[in-house]
Design a protein around this motif. Structure first.
Motif, mmCIF file in Angstrom:
data_model
loop_
_atom_site.group_PDB
_atom_site.id
_atom_site.type_symbol
_atom_site.label_atom_id
_atom_site.label_comp_id
_atom_site.label_asym_id
_atom_site.label_seq_id
_atom_site.Cartn_x
_atom_site.Cartn_y
_atom_site.Cartn_z
ATOM 1 N N UNK A 60 0.838 -1.206 0.000
ATOM 2 C CA UNK A 60 0.000 0.000 0.000
ATOM 3 C C UNK A 60 0.868 1.249 0.000
ATOM 4 N N UNK A 61 1.944 1.236 0.811
ATOM 5 C CA UNK A 61 2.863 2.369 0.829
ATOM 6 C C UNK A 61 3.521 2.527 -0.544
ATOM 7 N N UNK A 62 3.904 1.418 -1.153
ATOM 8 C CA UNK A 62 4.510 1.471 -2.478
ATOM 9 C C UNK A 62 3.564 2.072 -3.509
ATOM 10 N N UNK A 63 2.283 1.713 -3.414
ATOM 11 C CA UNK A 63 1.288 2.285 -4.331
ATOM 12 C C UNK A 63 1.154 3.795 -4.117
ATOM 13 N N UNK A 64 1.156 4.200 -2.847
ATOM 14 C CA UNK A 64 1.070 5.635 -2.540
ATOM 15 C C UNK A 64 2.308 6.360 -3.045
ATOM 16 N N UNK A 65 3.479 5.747 -2.866
ATOM 17 C CA UNK A 65 4.714 6.355 -3.349
ATOM 18 C C UNK A 65 4.694 6.465 -4.872
ATOM 19 N N UNK A 66 4.205 5.437 -5.534
ATOM 20 C CA UNK A 66 4.105 5.471 -6.991
ATOM 21 C C UNK A 66 3.220 6.628 -7.439
ATOM 22 N N UNK A 67 2.104 6.798 -6.761
ATOM 23 C CA UNK A 67 1.205 7.910 -7.093
ATOM 24 C C UNK A 67 1.911 9.249 -6.876
ATOM 25 N N UNK A 68 2.625 9.352 -5.777
ATOM 26 C CA UNK A 68 3.338 10.591 -5.452
ATOM 27 C C UNK A 68 4.412 10.895 -6.479
ATOM 28 N N UNK A 69 5.131 9.865 -6.909
ATOM 29 C CA UNK A 69 6.259 10.076 -7.818
ATOM 30 C C UNK A 69 5.854 10.123 -9.286
ATOM 31 N N UNK A 70 4.630 9.751 -9.580
ATOM 32 C CA UNK A 70 4.223 9.672 -10.983
ATOM 33 C C UNK A 70 4.303 11.009 -11.706
ATOM 34 N N UNK A 71 4.256 12.075 -10.986
ATOM 35 C CA UNK A 71 4.328 13.399 -11.619
ATOM 36 C C UNK A 71 5.672 14.086 -11.404
ATOM 37 N N UNK A 72 6.630 13.375 -10.841
ATOM 38 C CA UNK A 72 7.956 13.960 -10.615
ATOM 39 C C UNK A 72 8.771 13.874 -11.893
ATOM 40 N N UNK A 73 9.289 15.004 -12.316
ATOM 41 C CA UNK A 73 10.067 15.024 -13.558
ATOM 42 C C UNK A 73 11.536 15.304 -13.328
ATOM 43 N N UNK A 74 11.940 15.520 -12.063
ATOM 44 C CA UNK A 74 13.343 15.761 -11.785
ATOM 45 C C UNK A 74 13.703 15.168 -10.425
ATOM 46 N N UNK A 75 14.993 14.971 -10.212
ATOM 47 C CA UNK A 75 15.498 14.329 -9.008
ATOM 48 C C UNK A 75 15.057 15.068 -7.747
ATOM 49 N N UNK A 76 15.233 16.373 -7.722
ATOM 50 C CA UNK A 76 14.924 17.136 -6.509
ATOM 51 C C UNK A 76 13.453 17.018 -6.117
ATOM 52 N N UNK A 77 12.558 17.126 -7.064
ATOM 53 C CA UNK A 77 11.129 16.996 -6.766
ATOM 54 C C UNK A 77 10.807 15.592 -6.273
ATOM 55 N N UNK A 78 11.341 14.599 -6.949
ATOM 56 C CA UNK A 78 11.073 13.209 -6.566
ATOM 57 C C UNK A 78 11.529 12.949 -5.137
ATOM 58 N N UNK A 79 12.742 13.327 -4.797
ATOM 59 C CA UNK A 79 13.270 13.017 -3.472
ATOM 60 C C UNK A 79 12.700 13.924 -2.392
ATOM 61 N N UNK A 80 12.287 15.112 -2.737
ATOM 62 C CA UNK A 80 11.568 15.952 -1.764
ATOM 63 C C UNK A 80 10.275 15.250 -1.384
ATOM 64 N N UNK A 81 9.584 14.709 -2.361
ATOM 65 C CA UNK A 81 8.325 13.993 -2.100
ATOM 66 C C UNK A 81 8.560 12.707 -1.301
ATOM 67 N N UNK A 82 9.641 12.006 -1.597
ATOM 68 C CA UNK A 82 9.959 10.800 -0.824
ATOM 69 C C UNK A 82 10.179 11.167 0.643
#
Length: 180
Positions: A60-82
């Motif tokens: 479930x956490x992985x699914x939520x993370x996938x949803x969160x990262x699906x719109x990340x287009x750069x490293x900084x945004x992706x890891x800020x969200x993580x």
């Protein structure tokens, strides 16, 4: 929901509230409204139930993370969200770190963690594929392994001292320095 699903939901609540080692079968039955005998019928043991509940929670956490990262287009945004995701998933990380100490004595748990690690590598590689569109399959798996280690390390630091976790731009700057 049926008894099996109720037991899984109750076991997840207990895992988050009490942790793995302190959760009893009675805790689970109280949280789920299902009899003790149902644990044996559906899962065989309390540990098998807790392991399946933990696996579901991780998925479930992985699914939520996938949803969160699906719109990340750069490293900084992706890891800020993580990093931001750690607050909502603190109980899940606490359980996983608690269980690391038990892996030597629980081969079935160790096997489950090893498989989850393999899946995480592939999943992270797929999730962050947009950050590395030219990576071949083998390179994507290596990148996924790097991201998995980075994720687990950041989670460990965050669990101890959330203020000490480097920001995503600090991570990127450090990686650039190391690469040169």
């Amino acid at each position: 929901m049926g008894n099996r699903e109720d037991l899984l939901a109750g076991a997840k609540r207990c895992l988050f509230d009490k942790g793995y080692a302190r959760t009893t079968a009675r805790d689970i039955t109280a949280a789920s409204g299902v009899s003790l005998a149902a644990i044996g019928y559906h899962f065989g043991t309390k540990e098998a139930l807790l392991n399946e509940a933990l696996q579901q929670a991780i998925e479930e956490w992985g699914d939520e993370l996938a949803e969160t990262l699906s719109t990340s287009t750069d490293f900084e945004t992706a890891w800020r969200r993580v990093i931001e995701s750690f607050s909502a998933s603190r109980p899940l990380w606490a359980i996983q770190f608690e269980l690391l100490a038990h892996l030597e004595r629980a081969p079935e748990l160790r096997d489950a963690f090893a498989e989850a690690n393999r899946q995480a590598r592939i999943g992270l590689a797929d999730l962050l594929r947009g950050l590395h569109p030219t990576a071949g399959e083998a390179e994507a798996v290596r990148i996924g392994a790097f991201y998995q280690v980075l994720l687990a390390g950041l989670a460990a630091v965050w669990m101890v001292d959330p203020d000490a976790v480097p920001s995503s731009d600090e991570l990127l700057a450090a990686m650039r320095t190391i690469a040169t």
